[in-house]
Design a protein around this motif. Structure first.
Motif, PDB file in Angstrom:
ATOM      1  N   THR A 145      -5.876 -14.820  -1.177  1.00 38.48           N
ATOM      2  CA  THR A 145      -5.439 -16.044  -1.698  1.00 38.48           C
ATOM      3  C   THR A 145      -5.761 -15.834  -3.165  1.00 38.48           C
ATOM      4  N   ALA A 146      -4.872 -16.193  -4.186  1.00 37.22           N
ATOM      5  CA  ALA A 146      -5.064 -16.348  -5.578  1.00 37.22           C
ATOM      6  C   ALA A 146      -5.783 -17.527  -5.685  1.00 37.22           C
ATOM      7  N   PRO A 147      -6.366 -17.800  -6.838  1.00 39.79           N
ATOM      8  CA  PRO A 147      -6.902 -19.214  -7.354  1.00 39.79           C
ATOM      9  C   PRO A 147      -5.874 -20.115  -7.377  1.00 39.79           C
ATOM     10  N   ASP A 148      -4.746 -19.841  -7.619  1.00 39.59           N
ATOM     11  CA  ASP A 148      -3.735 -21.161  -7.428  1.00 39.59           C
ATOM     12  C   ASP A 148      -2.935 -21.458  -6.199  1.00 39.59           C
ATOM     13  N   GLY A 149      -3.618 -20.773  -5.378  1.00 43.61           N
ATOM     14  CA  GLY A 149      -3.020 -20.896  -3.887  1.00 43.61           C
ATOM     15  C   GLY A 149      -2.089 -19.742  -3.425  1.00 43.61           C
ATOM     16  N   ARG A 150      -1.614 -18.911  -4.342  1.00 49.80           N
ATOM     17  CA  ARG A 150      -0.671 -18.109  -3.912  1.00 49.80           C
ATOM     18  C   ARG A 150      -1.097 -17.002  -2.971  1.00 49.80           C
ATOM     19  N   LEU A 151      -0.228 -16.779  -1.614  1.00 45.97           N
ATOM     20  CA  LEU A 151      -0.862 -15.918  -0.951  1.00 45.97           C
ATOM     21  C   LEU A 151      -0.155 -14.478  -1.248  1.00 45.97           C
ATOM     22  N   VAL A 152      -0.931 -13.297  -1.278  1.00 49.29           N
ATOM     23  CA  VAL A 152      -0.605 -12.123  -1.568  1.00 49.29           C
ATOM     24  C   VAL A 152      -1.121 -11.049  -0.524  1.00 49.29           C
ATOM     25  N   ALA A 153      -0.287 -10.159  -0.075  1.00 57.13           N
ATOM     26  CA  ALA A 153      -0.731  -9.149   0.772  1.00 57.13           C
ATOM     27  C   ALA A 153      -1.107  -7.982   0.043  1.00 57.13           C
ATOM     28  N   VAL A 154      -2.356  -7.248   0.607  1.00 54.03           N
ATOM     29  CA  VAL A 154      -2.875  -6.135  -0.035  1.00 54.03           C
ATOM     30  C   VAL A 154      -2.698  -5.141   1.140  1.00 54.03           C
ATOM     31  N   ILE A 155      -1.594  -3.968   0.841  1.00 52.25           N
ATOM     32  CA  ILE A 155      -1.413  -3.074   1.909  1.00 52.25           C
ATOM     33  C   ILE A 155      -1.701  -1.732   1.414  1.00 52.25           C
ATOM     34  N   GLY A 156      -2.708  -1.099   2.219  1.00 56.77           N
ATOM     35  CA  GLY A 156      -3.208   0.254   1.954  1.00 56.77           C
ATOM     36  C   GLY A 156      -2.661   1.256   2.864  1.00 56.77           C
ATOM     37  N   THR A 157      -2.410   2.494   2.569  1.00 60.19           N
ATOM     38  CA  THR A 157      -1.919   3.585   3.181  1.00 60.19           C
ATOM     39  C   THR A 157      -2.632   4.905   2.738  1.00 60.19           C
ATOM     40  N   GLY A 158      -3.155   5.286   3.856  1.00 60.21           N
ATOM     41  CA  GLY A 158      -3.791   6.996   3.579  1.00 60.21           C
ATOM     42  C   GLY A 158      -3.038   7.873   4.338  1.00 60.21           C
ATOM     43  N   LEU A 159      -2.648   8.659   3.716  1.00 58.00           N
ATOM     44  CA  LEU A 159      -1.703   9.815   3.925  1.00 58.00           C
ATOM     45  C   LEU A 159      -2.402  11.211   3.954  1.00 58.00           C
ATOM     46  N   ASN A 160      -2.610  11.855   4.988  1.00 60.48           N
ATOM     47  CA  ASN A 160      -3.009  13.180   4.980  1.00 60.48           C
ATOM     48  C   ASN A 160      -2.204  14.119   4.296  1.00 60.48           C
ATOM     49  N   THR A 161      -2.499  14.738   3.191  1.00 55.92           N
ATOM     50  CA  THR A 161      -1.529  15.774   2.546  1.00 55.92           C
ATOM     51  C   THR A 161      -1.925  17.028   2.895  1.00 55.92           C
ATOM     52  N   GLU A 162      -3.266  17.507   2.144  1.00 59.96           N
ATOM     53  CA  GLU A 162      -3.710  18.954   2.362  1.00 59.96           C
ATOM     54  C   GLU A 162      -4.903  18.996   3.141  1.00 59.96           C
ATOM     55  N   LEU A 163      -5.260  18.095   4.027  1.00 61.73           N
ATOM     56  CA  LEU A 163      -6.353  18.092   4.855  1.00 61.73           C
ATOM     57  C   LEU A 163      -6.631  19.271   5.724  1.00 61.73           C
ATOM     58  N   ALA A 164      -7.632  19.874   5.802  1.00 60.11           N
ATOM     59  CA  ALA A 164      -7.581  21.278   6.412  1.00 60.11           C
ATOM     60  C   ALA A 164      -8.014  20.875   8.049  1.00 60.11           C
TER      61      ALA A 164
END
Length: 272
Positions: A145-164
């Protein structure tokens, strides 16, 4: 598209997503958590539409607060902030599903690999002969929630690219390289992901039925026999028959009774 000094190319990504909702793209060599960084920004008053990519996270988190990390150069760790309009707030649970669709489409487009979603949002790669299939990405969506009351989603993605193989966290995990993608380009993947996510988020706000149809097209759980671990150590066996308009999975048990579930760890079972 190429990577610069071992990092995704910030300028190339920013140029490619110009005209979308993504107006601020940052790329860091290392940080604690891209989600935490952006959530702190929201609470400090930052506008939605930010993108943060890190080569290495030292305090990355998945669902249920599970920690995870990966060696440098082996993963696309990317978080974004998305404004949540009041009318769409009841459907905020769909955000991680919409994000999963974007990740699947990006993997298919950039690598040509066969990818799909295990409910709700685990990106799975189909095993090819001599290659390693399994989970290659996870997604975490949180609300701030922002100081002015706005609702904001924080979306994280972890994609394995070169992982052995020696670095995968669990036996069921894989990476794009292990699944058969030659030299997966994190810059190209980031661009495709952000473009597909922008389109998917528009459907989420404007046409929920279209967002659900896109999810069902990418979902490989519906039609499978499944085992679902539920809260309070309960376990449900049955067949996944649908994902409803609220993003919940519908499982028919052995007696044909339908269970509508908003949470649970799903395992695909082999056909009887």
């Amino acid at each position: 598209m190429t990577e610069t000094a071992g990092l995704p190319d910030r300028a190339a990504i920013a140029a490619a997503v110009r005209g979308t909702r993504w107006h601020d793209v940052s790329v860091l060599p290392t940080t604690g958590s891209t989600n935490a960084d952006l959530a702190d920004g929201v609470r400090a008053g930052d506008e939605a539409g930010r993108v943060l990519i890190a080569d290495v996270q030292t305090a990355g988190r998945g669902r249920h607060q599970r920690s995870w990390s990966a060696p440098s150069g082996t993963q696309l760790s990317i978080s974004v902030t998305v404004a949540v309009p009041a009318a769409a707030a009841p459907r905020a649970g769909w955000l991680s599903l919409v994000t999963g669709v974007a990740a699947v489409r990006a993997v298919r487009e950039v690598t040509g690999l066969t990818a799909g979603l295990k409910w709700p949002n685990d990106v799975l790669l189909e095993a090819a002969e001599g290659k390693r299939g399994g989970k290659t990405a996870g997604i975490l969506s949180e609300l701030a929630t922002a100081p002015d009351g706005r609702l904001v989603a924080v979306i994280g993605t972890g994609l394995n690219t070169e992982l052995a193989a020696a670095d995968v966290p669990v036996p069921t995990a894989t990476s794009l390289r292990l699944a058969g993608a030659d030299d997966p380009d994190r810059t190209a993947l980031a661009v495709a992901y952000l473009q597909h996510l922008d389109a998917g988020l528009t459907a989420w706000t404007d046409d929920p039925a279209a967002a659900r149809a896109a999810y069902l097209d990418a979902c490989v759980t519906v039609g499978q026999r499944v085992r679902v671990e539920l809260p309070a150590d309960e376990v449900l066996h049955g067949s996944a028959v649908d994902v409803d308009l609220e993003g919940r999975i519908v499982v028919a048990d052995e007696a044909g009774t339908r269970h509508v579930l908003s949470a649970g760890d799903v395992t695909h079972l082999r056909p009887a």
